[in-house]
Design a protein around this motif. Structure first.
Motif, mmCIF file in Angstrom:
data_model
loop_
_atom_site.group_PDB
_atom_site.id
_atom_site.type_symbol
_atom_site.label_atom_id
_atom_site.label_comp_id
_atom_site.label_asym_id
_atom_site.label_seq_id
_atom_site.Cartn_x
_atom_site.Cartn_y
_atom_site.Cartn_z
ATOM 1 N N HIS A 112 0.871 -1.174 0.000
ATOM 2 C CA HIS A 112 0.000 0.000 0.000
ATOM 3 C C HIS A 112 0.909 1.224 0.000
ATOM 4 N N ALA A 113 1.129 1.814 -1.178
ATOM 5 C CA ALA A 113 2.036 2.956 -1.297
ATOM 6 C C ALA A 113 1.287 4.230 -0.934
ATOM 7 N N ALA A 114 1.860 5.005 -0.011
ATOM 8 C CA ALA A 114 1.201 6.200 0.523
ATOM 9 C C ALA A 114 -0.130 5.809 1.167
ATOM 10 N N CYS A 115 -0.018 5.008 2.208
ATOM 11 C CA CYS A 115 -1.198 4.366 2.804
ATOM 12 C C CYS A 115 -2.012 5.305 3.686
ATOM 13 N N SER A 116 -1.443 6.477 4.007
ATOM 14 C CA SER A 116 -2.136 7.422 4.869
ATOM 15 C C SER A 116 -2.538 6.735 6.183
ATOM 16 N N SER A 117 -3.742 6.994 6.667
ATOM 17 C CA SER A 117 -4.128 6.447 7.970
ATOM 18 C C SER A 117 -4.558 4.979 7.911
ATOM 19 N N GLY A 118 -4.441 4.336 6.750
ATOM 20 C CA GLY A 118 -4.506 2.886 6.709
ATOM 21 C C GLY A 118 -5.864 2.253 6.440
ATOM 22 N N GLU A 119 -6.866 3.040 6.081
ATOM 23 C CA GLU A 119 -8.188 2.457 5.836
ATOM 24 C C GLU A 119 -8.151 1.410 4.718
ATOM 25 N N GLU A 120 -7.334 1.674 3.701
ATOM 26 C CA GLU A 120 -7.241 0.719 2.591
ATOM 27 C C GLU A 120 -6.555 -0.585 3.035
ATOM 28 N N VAL A 121 -5.587 -0.465 3.943
ATOM 29 C CA VAL A 121 -4.901 -1.655 4.470
ATOM 30 C C VAL A 121 -5.907 -2.553 5.185
ATOM 31 N N ILE A 122 -6.711 -1.925 6.058
ATOM 32 C CA ILE A 122 -7.747 -2.674 6.786
ATOM 33 C C ILE A 122 -8.733 -3.311 5.794
ATOM 34 N N SER A 123 -9.129 -2.529 4.796
ATOM 35 C CA SER A 123 -10.093 -3.031 3.816
ATOM 36 C C SER A 123 -9.566 -4.301 3.149
ATOM 37 N N MET A 124 -8.298 -4.237 2.712
ATOM 38 C CA MET A 124 -7.714 -5.389 2.023
ATOM 39 C C MET A 124 -7.549 -6.566 2.976
ATOM 40 N N SER A 125 -7.181 -6.289 4.219
ATOM 41 C CA SER A 125 -7.035 -7.375 5.201
ATOM 42 C C SER A 125 -8.369 -8.076 5.429
ATOM 43 N N ILE A 126 -9.446 -7.289 5.504
ATOM 44 C CA ILE A 126 -10.772 -7.885 5.691
ATOM 45 C C ILE A 126 -11.121 -8.768 4.488
ATOM 46 N N LEU A 127 -10.834 -8.222 3.314
ATOM 47 C CA LEU A 127 -11.101 -8.976 2.089
ATOM 48 C C LEU A 127 -10.311 -10.295 2.075
ATOM 49 N N LEU A 128 -9.027 -10.211 2.369
ATOM 50 C CA LEU A 128 -8.176 -11.410 2.361
ATOM 51 C C LEU A 128 -8.632 -12.404 3.428
ATOM 52 N N HIS A 129 -9.014 -11.877 4.577
ATOM 53 C CA HIS A 129 -9.506 -12.746 5.646
ATOM 54 C C HIS A 129 -10.760 -13.497 5.197
ATOM 55 N N GLU A 130 -11.682 -12.762 4.593
ATOM 56 C CA GLU A 130 -12.949 -13.390 4.185
ATOM 57 C C GLU A 130 -12.736 -14.410 3.075
ATOM 58 N N GLU A 131 -11.681 -14.216 2.282
ATOM 59 C CA GLU A 131 -11.396 -15.159 1.194
ATOM 60 C C GLU A 131 -10.386 -16.226 1.621
ATOM 61 N N GLY A 132 -9.975 -16.207 2.899
ATOM 62 C CA GLY A 132 -9.092 -17.234 3.446
ATOM 63 C C GLY A 132 -7.638 -17.135 3.006
ATOM 64 N N LEU A 133 -7.199 -15.926 2.629
ATOM 65 C CA LEU A 133 -5.830 -15.772 2.121
ATOM 66 C C LEU A 133 -4.925 -14.933 3.023
ATOM 67 N N LEU A 134 -5.461 -14.461 4.116
ATOM 68 C CA LEU A 134 -4.715 -13.479 4.904
ATOM 69 C C LEU A 134 -3.352 -14.000 5.364
ATOM 70 N N SER A 135 -3.301 -15.283 5.736
ATOM 71 C CA SER A 135 -2.047 -15.807 6.283
ATOM 72 C C SER A 135 -0.951 -15.948 5.220
ATOM 73 N N ARG A 136 -1.342 -15.879 3.949
ATOM 74 C CA ARG A 136 -0.340 -16.017 2.887
ATOM 75 C C ARG A 136 0.158 -14.675 2.369
ATOM 76 N N ALA A 137 -0.350 -13.593 2.922
ATOM 77 C CA ALA A 137 -0.005 -12.249 2.426
ATOM 78 C C ALA A 137 1.117 -11.634 3.251
ATOM 79 N N LYS A 138 2.116 -11.130 2.531
ATOM 80 C CA LYS A 138 3.138 -10.308 3.179
ATOM 81 C C LYS A 138 2.843 -8.873 2.755
ATOM 82 N N VAL A 139 2.587 -8.004 3.723
ATOM 83 C CA VAL A 139 2.059 -6.683 3.396
ATOM 84 C C VAL A 139 2.958 -5.570 3.929
ATOM 85 N N TYR A 140 3.308 -4.651 3.038
ATOM 86 C CA TYR A 140 3.970 -3.412 3.433
ATOM 87 C C TYR A 140 2.990 -2.263 3.244
ATOM 88 N N ALA A 141 3.024 -1.323 4.186
ATOM 89 C CA ALA A 141 2.236 -0.099 4.037
ATOM 90 C C ALA A 141 3.172 1.060 4.349
#
Lengths: 281, 193
Positions: A112-141
């Motif tokens: 997440h380039a220029a992530c600001s206060s992180g709402e997009e990070v949370i959004s993507m984490s929720i999405l990945l969690h709901e699709e069962g992929l969160l544990s496979r993601a390495k995330v930089y913000a």
């Protein structure tokens, strides 16, 4: 503090802005020289009004002699308006079309380039969690602003945003309820720390810093609009260098690669949602 | 009317209005020719979460192509540009736009003040602005700035508007060049061609 009426006119010339950006670059190493002038000028006028400073010259003096004020200045001029699931149709598109692609990879990297206060990070984490992929993601913000990075890592937002967050989430074909992911305390929304515990929050300035990792998906939405075309070209090269071949880049709804020097190294995957794919080294 | 009015001076037409001015804007576009000499740049207040529909609705009557510009798109004559939902539209240079997601201005994003002020800064006395009816004060500061920079300002006659807060706010803040009802505004804009 001067007591200024809200609608007094401040004249700022291009020359004043150049002196300001030169001073900031020399003293602090931040380069605002290639920001889009129309919006940058508005930010500077806003800063002058907010702090009751009458001229850009006086602002420069204050910045040069007061590094704490400079931190506040960075917070003031960088744009930190974002939403959870901003542009819900974009996240719906990720859920339907991009997640299945990421799902074919044993692990994948997201920036997440220029992530600001992180709402997009949370959004993507929720999405990945709901699709069962969160544990496979390495995330930089990353962001240029230390204060917002800290806020992003805390995943904490004013309660007044909740209604908008919920409306957006409901439009992403959710697999849960937003209430499952947060608690409310003292007029603030606290998201589940598990949504950000895997995220590396890191200081990075797209205007001067270089690529630091390779990614499968980069979010850079509503960032480039604040840059002029020279700086946009620099950033497109940086993002290109940061993507694996076949990796995806998401821009803001009204951003485009049309003017970019290396647009031939990407293909448009979705014109409406502004998702691009790196097809050439 | 000023005796020194020279239509060649104006390189861009900017129009501001609130959601209620949609029928007026539609009528203006219906009457402007498809080879209109000026770019027409509009900021109309609109719902932040409705990305589609607005442009399409204006296209029905407009003889010129209607676009919601992307960031840094060119500003061309005989084109109608409308500020996209949830973005401020700014004129970055006389030749291209910029967008911003900065805070609401006058409770609005897009905001008329943001468009008008950026137009005045980028194009100085080459701006011609029309402010239509509306229910808040957005646009007044922008009209003032265009006036100060030597541009031309036209306000829809508050006595002929269903919602007159917006034109009246501008008239309270700054001298303007013309106060006209919608039919006279349309005639005036056709004459600019």
């Amino acid at each position: 503090m001067f007591n200024l009426p809200s609608e007094y006119d401040i004249e700022i010339e291009l020359d004043d802005l150049n002196k300001l950006t030169d001073a900031v670059l020399t003293k602090y190493g931040y380069d605002f020289g290639n920001y889009a002038m129309s919006s940058f000028k508005r930010r500077i006028i806003m800063v002058l009004k907010k702090h009751g400073i009458k001229t850009v010259e006086l602002l420069i003096q204050k910045i040069l002699h007061d590094s704490q004020f400079f931190e506040q200045f960075i917070l003031d001029i960088t744009v930190n308006t974002t939403e959870l699931f901003r542009d819900p149709s974009f996240f719906r598109y990720l859920r339907e079309k991009i997640i299945p692609v990421l799902n074919t990879r044993p692990e994948f990297n997201i920036w997440h380039a220029a992530c600001s206060s992180g709402e997009e990070v949370i959004s993507m984490s929720i999405l990945l969690h709901e699709e069962g992929l969160l544990s496979r993601a390495k995330v930089y913000a990353t962001d240029i602003n230390h204060a917002v990075l800290k806020r992003a890592a805390e995943a904490r937002y004013p309660l007044r945003n909740l209604e908008l967050f919920k409306q957006n989430y409901e439009l992403t074909m959710p697999k849960g309820k937003l209430e499952d992911y947060y608690i409310v305390k003292d007029n603030e929304i606290y998201f589940d720390p598990a949504l950000v515990s895997h995220v590396k929050f890191k200081h990075h300035d797209l205007a001067v810093d270089h690529h630091f990792f390779k990614f499968d998906f980069i979010f850079c939405r509503n960032v480039l609009i604040y840059f002029n075309q020279d700086l946009q070209n620099r950033v497109f090269e940086l993002l290109h260098n940061s993507l694996f071949l076949g990796g995806f880049l998401a821009l803001g709804a009204k951003e485009s690669m049309v003017w970019c020097r290396i647009s031939d190294k990407f293909e448009v995957v979705n014109e409406i949602e502004k998702v691009y794919k790196k097809i050439k080294l | 009317m000023s005796g020194s009015f020279n239509k060649e001076q104006y390189h861009v037409l900017v129009i501001g209005g609130s959601a209620g001015s949609f029928p007026s804007v539609s009528r203006i576009l219906e009457h402007l020719p498809n080879d209109y000499r000026l770019p027409v740049v509009m900021c109309l207040h609109r719902l932040r979460d409705k990305r589609e529909g607005f442009k399409e609705a204006l296209e029905i009557k407009s003889k010129m192509p209607v676009c919601e510009p992307n960031d840094k798109d060119l500003i061309l004559p005989a084109h109608v540009y409308i500020a996209p939902a949830n973005y401020h539209l700014l004129i970055e240079t006389p030749h291209f736009f910029a967008l911003a997601t900065t805070e609401l201005v006058q409770y609005s994003r897009p905001s008329i003040d943001v468009l008008f002020e950026s137009a005045a800064d980028a194009l100085k006395s080459n701006v011609l602005a029309v402010l239509l009816s509306g229910a808040n004060r957005d646009g007044a500061l922008g009209m003032k700035r265009i006036h100060v920079k030597g541009g031309y300002t036209v306000v829809q006659d508050p006595a002929t508007c269903s919602m007159n807060t917006m034109p009246q706010a501008a008239l309270d803040l700054t001298p303007v060049d013309r106060i006209l009802d919608l039919d006279r505004i349309i005639e005036f804009l056709i004459d600019l061609h």
